[in-house]
Design an enzyme around this catalytic site. Structure first.
Site, PDB file in Angstrom:
ATOM      1  N   ASP A  12     -70.624  21.054 -44.432  1.00 53.01           N
ATOM      2  CA  ASP A  12     -71.868  20.296 -44.477  1.00 53.01           C
ATOM      3  C   ASP A  12     -73.034  21.285 -44.400  1.00 53.01           C
ATOM      4  O   ASP A  12     -73.005  22.326 -45.079  1.00 53.01           O
ATOM      5  CB  ASP A  12     -71.873  19.274 -43.334  1.00 53.01           C
ATOM      6  CG  ASP A  12     -72.971  18.236 -43.429  1.00 53.01           C
ATOM      7  OD1 ASP A  12     -72.931  17.436 -44.378  1.00 53.01           O
ATOM      8  OD2 ASP A  12     -73.853  18.232 -42.554  1.00 53.01           O
ATOM      9  N   HIS A  17     -65.563  13.248 -46.650  1.00 50.21           N
ATOM     10  CA  HIS A  17     -66.571  14.184 -46.157  1.00 50.21           C
ATOM     11  C   HIS A  17     -66.101  14.977 -44.937  1.00 50.21           C
ATOM     12  O   HIS A  17     -66.629  16.044 -44.649  1.00 50.21           O
ATOM     13  CB  HIS A  17     -67.847  13.407 -45.812  1.00 50.21           C
ATOM     14  CG  HIS A  17     -69.034  14.279 -45.540  1.00 50.21           C
ATOM     15  ND1 HIS A  17     -69.586  15.115 -46.493  1.00 50.21           N
ATOM     16  CD2 HIS A  17     -69.787  14.454 -44.420  1.00 50.21           C
ATOM     17  CE1 HIS A  17     -70.609  15.755 -45.969  1.00 50.21           C
ATOM     18  NE2 HIS A  17     -70.757  15.380 -44.723  1.00 50.21           N
ATOM     19  N   TYR A  34     -82.233  18.073 -41.340  1.00 49.19           N
ATOM     20  CA  TYR A  34     -82.903  17.087 -42.182  1.00 49.19           C
ATOM     21  C   TYR A  34     -84.363  17.388 -42.489  1.00 49.19           C
ATOM     22  O   TYR A  34     -84.829  17.214 -43.616  1.00 49.19           O
ATOM     23  CB  TYR A  34     -82.737  15.685 -41.576  1.00 49.19           C
ATOM     24  CG  TYR A  34     -81.275  15.340 -41.468  1.00 49.19           C
ATOM     25  CD1 TYR A  34     -80.529  15.074 -42.608  1.00 49.19           C
ATOM     26  CD2 TYR A  34     -80.617  15.365 -40.245  1.00 49.19           C
ATOM     27  CE1 TYR A  34     -79.172  14.820 -42.530  1.00 49.19           C
ATOM     28  CE2 TYR A  34     -79.261  15.110 -40.153  1.00 49.19           C
ATOM     29  CZ  TYR A  34     -78.543  14.839 -41.302  1.00 49.19           C
ATOM     30  OH  TYR A  34     -77.203  14.610 -41.234  1.00 49.19           O
TER      31      TYR A  34
END
Length: 313
Positions: A102, A290, A230
């Site tokens: 990730d 994922h 983010y």
């Protein structure tokens, strides 16, 4: 798991939590994503140690048992590069294989570009070569209700998460992110609303696993975690014409929602990614999602150890 030892090292004035198992001159450094933590690499650490490698995973600054930076809202991906090099230096590791999942893939790529002498190889799961900046994710093509877009807004995820305890937040994210579709909320929803409370955990993720994750995030909260990745994804890292010459391995799950991100599947399947990593091997796992390293640990471990053995000197 008893063989995994824990300690703190000081990097840039912050105490970072490090988990380690195995001995020997060949080191493997595992870099977590979100909502993951050092524990997400538990299966791979044990396997790497059994294969003769020194396996290390740590919590990035502001995650789990690592200290927050003094001003989390100013944290950046560049800080994670400092963490990687700092942990290696503290542990006396001159060169290591970097394994990133990730957003943890991004500091792995960054370190391999700017400190190639420190990197034996780069293995990433779910994310092909990308650096923070406009090329990382094509934000303008994402639905406005997509979780990345929502969580980029200061205060929005905090309010969404704040309606629940930490355990429920982690549970919801694991349930949501193990699906194969993008997580998009309507105008009258928040991301946490996308999960039916009656939905069970995936079979490969136990209540005990959830308890460990929850305890770590109860310690750290989400303050730094929402800033990086983010709210810093679009910040230019200042690297032009990046290239990684070290051997690379990209493991993609065919059922990973990330393949639905604009441009990502074409970038990967066309092997355009090899323009940046010419020595890259790409493997697609038919049932992988994922969280492929936790979902299918034996298969991932086999791929990992085969790569490590092939490129160890």
């Amino acid at each position: 798991m008893e063989q995994i030892q824990h300690k703190h090292v000081e990097v840039g004035g912050l105490k970072l939590h490090v988990a380690e198992t195995g001995t020997g001159p060949k080191a493997v450094l595992f870099l977590h994503g979100f909502p993951e933590i050092w524990y997400s690499w538990r299966h791979q650490m044990v396997a790497a140690a059994a294969a003769g490698y020194r396996a290390i995973a740590f919590d990035f600054r502001g995650y789990g048992l690592s200290q927050h930076p003094p001003e989390p809202e100013k944290a950046s991906f560049g800080d994670l590069v400092v963490d990687v090099i700092g942990v290696m230096d503290c542990l006396g590791i001159n060169k290591a294989f970097l394994v990133g999942k990730d957003f943890g893939a991004m500091p792995a790529f960054h370190v391999a570009v700017v400190h190639p002498e420190r990197v034996s190889g780069v293995i990433t799961l779910g994310i092909p070569f990308s650096l923070p900046g406009v090329s990382a994710i094509q934000m303008h093509l994402l639905p406005k209700g997509f979780y990345v877009q929502r969580w980029r807004e200061p205060g929005r995820a905090e309010a969404d998460f704040g309606r629940f305890d930490v355990k429920t937040v982690i549970r919801n994210i694991y349930i949501l992110f193990c699906g194969s579709e993008l997580q998009v909320a309507s105008d009258d929803q928040e991301i946490m609303d996308l999960v039916d409370p009656s939905t069970p955990l995936p079979p490969w993720f136990t209540e005990d696993d959830l308890k460990v994750y929850s305890s770590l995030y109860e310690n750290s909260g989400f303050r730094t975690a929402l800033q990086v990745p983010y709210r810093t994804l679009a910040e230019d890292c200042g690297i032009t014409d990046p290239k990684i010459t070290a051997p690379g391995l990209l493991i993609m799950g065919e059922k990973d929602y990330a393949l639905k991100l604009p441009g990502l599947e074409g970038y990967t399947r066309s092997e355009k990614v090899k323009e940046f990593m010419p020595n890259l091997e790409i493997i697609f796992m038919a049932e992988g999602n994922h969280f492929v390293q936790e979902q299918l640990p034996e298969q991932v471990n086999q791929l990992l150890i085969t790569f490590l053995n092939k490129h160890s000197t």
